[in-house]
Design a protein around this motif. Sequence first.
Motif, short mmCIF file in Angstrom:
data_model
loop_
_atom_site.label_atom_id
_atom_site.label_comp_id
_atom_site.label_asym_id
_atom_site.label_seq_id
_atom_site.Cartn_x
_atom_site.Cartn_y
_atom_site.Cartn_z
N TYR A 24 0.87 -1.26 0.07
CA TYR A 24 0.15 0.14 0.09
C TYR A 24 0.58 1.23 0.80
CZ TYR A 24 -3.22 3.88 1.49
OH TYR A 24 -4.24 4.37 1.68
N GLN A 25 0.76 1.88 -1.38
CA GLN A 25 1.44 3.45 -0.83
C GLN A 25 0.35 4.50 -2.10
OE1 GLN A 25 5.57 3.08 -2.99
NE2 GLN A 25 5.67 5.48 -2.96
N PRO A 26 -0.20 5.52 -0.89
CA PRO A 26 -0.94 6.47 -1.49
C PRO A 26 -0.42 7.14 -1.93
CG PRO A 26 -0.84 5.99 0.97
CD PRO A 26 -0.20 5.06 0.46
N ASP A 27 -1.19 8.17 -2.90
CA ASP A 27 -0.68 9.68 -2.93
C ASP A 27 -1.33 10.82 -1.86
OD1 ASP A 27 0.80 9.05 -4.74
OD2 ASP A 27 -0.91 9.23 -6.48
N ALA A 28 -0.34 11.44 -0.86
CA ALA A 28 -1.20 11.92 -0.08
C ALA A 28 -0.52 13.13 0.16
CB ALA A 28 -0.03 11.42 1.21
N VAL A 29 -1.10 14.38 0.01
CA VAL A 29 -0.80 15.65 0.65
C VAL A 29 -0.97 16.44 1.74
CG1 VAL A 29 -1.55 18.14 -0.99
CG2 VAL A 29 -1.50 16.06 -2.05
N GLY A 30 -0.04 16.85 2.00
CA GLY A 30 -0.07 17.04 3.95
C GLY A 30 -0.42 18.95 3.50
N PHE A 31 -0.58 19.57 4.46
CA PHE A 31 -1.06 20.73 5.57
C PHE A 31 0.26 21.02 6.49
CE2 PHE A 31 -5.46 19.86 3.41
CZ PHE A 31 -5.27 20.88 2.58
N PHE A 32 0.43 21.78 6.23
CA PHE A 32 2.17 22.53 6.84
C PHE A 32 1.80 23.69 6.78
CE2 PHE A 32 3.04 18.28 5.18
CZ PHE A 32 3.55 17.91 5.52
N ASN A 33 3.24 24.55 7.67
CA ASN A 33 3.43 25.11 7.74
C ASN A 33 5.52 25.81 7.70
OD1 ASN A 33 3.95 25.56 10.39
ND2 ASN A 33 2.45 24.86 10.48
N GLU B 117 0.62 27.77 0.05
CA GLU B 117 1.36 27.76 -1.38
C GLU B 117 1.53 26.41 -1.53
OE1 GLU B 117 4.97 28.92 -4.13
OE2 GLU B 117 4.63 29.31 -1.70
N PHE B 118 0.84 25.93 -2.88
CA PHE B 118 1.56 24.45 -3.05
C PHE B 118 2.37 23.69 -3.78
CE2 PHE B 118 0.55 20.76 -5.94
CZ PHE B 118 0.50 19.14 -5.03
N PHE B 119 2.91 22.68 -2.64
CA PHE B 119 4.49 22.24 -3.36
C PHE B 119 3.41 20.64 -4.31
CE2 PHE B 119 5.18 25.70 -0.78
CZ PHE B 119 6.45 26.08 -1.75
N PRO B 120 4.31 20.29 -5.09
CA PRO B 120 3.83 18.69 -5.55
C PRO B 120 5.60 18.26 -5.22
CG PRO B 120 5.25 20.11 -8.09
CD PRO B 120 4.73 21.20 -6.53
N ILE C 285 0.50 21.78 1.18
CA ILE C 285 -0.09 22.58 1.25
C ILE C 285 0.84 23.39 2.38
CG2 ILE C 285 -1.93 24.05 1.53
CD1 ILE C 285 -3.41 21.53 0.27
N LEU C 286 1.54 24.54 2.01
CA LEU C 286 1.91 25.47 3.14
C LEU C 286 1.49 26.91 3.37
CD1 LEU C 286 4.31 23.39 3.26
CD2 LEU C 286 5.67 25.47 3.42
N ALA C 287 0.97 27.18 4.94
CA ALA C 287 0.43 28.48 4.90
C ALA C 287 1.76 29.08 5.89
CB ALA C 287 -0.89 28.21 5.96
N PRO C 288 1.77 31.13 5.71
CA PRO C 288 2.64 31.65 6.38
C PRO C 288 1.93 31.60 7.87
CG PRO C 288 0.76 33.03 5.02
CD PRO C 288 0.51 31.15 4.91
#
Length: 335
Positions: free
Chosen positions: A255-264, A312-315, A279-282
């Motif tokens: 199992y290896q999902p595609d995962a996007v997280g929310f960060f700062n 901002e979103f970063f791949p 996704i980064l929040a300032p």
Amino acid sequence: MVTIKEVAARAGVPEKTAMRALSGRTLGVRKDARERAERVRKAAAELGYQPSAISRALRQGKTRTLGLLTGCITNQYYAALAETAMMEASRAGYRLLLELTGSQPERVADGVKNFLASRVDGILTTEAAGEHAVGRVLAKRKFPVMLFDTPSKEGFSAVYADYSRTIPAAVRHLAARERRRITFLIHPSTSLLHARLLALFRDSCLVAGVEPECLPAGTLDEMASHAERRPEAVLIYGNYKLIRFLRRAAELPGYQPDAVGFFNPWSWHTRQPGLTGAILAPSEEMTRAAVRELIAEAEEQSPARTIAFDTEFFPAEEFGRIHAPDLNADFLPRE
């Protein structure tokens, strides 16, 4: 302890004159008044006089103190927020008092009452779930309150992160990887930000032609159980929950999902392997702006304001562009 009376006696002036001189109110007036003021300042320096902050606050009706109401500071995000808020307040000549609530509404209300008893000039709160408790305590008075990281339901000022561009970008990124269903894992909440995040996610999936799935993740164990369902693509709001999900996913064979997280920038160094995007929040800029706006509201009695900060979103292939300081290393010797 040296008193203003002793300073006045040393300078040979009445107490009220000494008080005016040390407050700076005699600048720019007659020459004899300026000379008396200079005598007072010299006498104060010779005697080691320190003005009472309490007395000054009683005279001015301001304590130059803010209150920060937050759930805990064992979480690095809130610890960094508290430190940043304290430093920004200090730059403006303010002190910051702290009340920890454990995110319990009754403790939120008690914290507000404690701040009012301490005569703070304004309150900064991260407690979106306890916002109504804040409003209930302050229902009969206009008082500067700044809500952090979500718009306000009670009409307070607010600073929050705007995901209107980045959630669609994250969904498009996952859809381009031929994922037909995307799962949003987010803690249950009644905040306006929570509602906006869910609406943005559903609308973005509709535009991208993928099926949206929203699952609550109130606890770390609940997050781990969601990994066992093996969703193919996930957006995960909440750093500790993201860590738990990815660690559990790594334990599941094949199992290896595609995962996007929310960060700062404060949490970026805790990221786990296997992220598809972020996704980064300032948060630092948001915190400093929140403190400045709260002080302006307290000093100028300006109306409540809501300020949104772009995210901002970063791949994954662009993670190298992310600059995030290591907060602990900042205080270590360089050599």
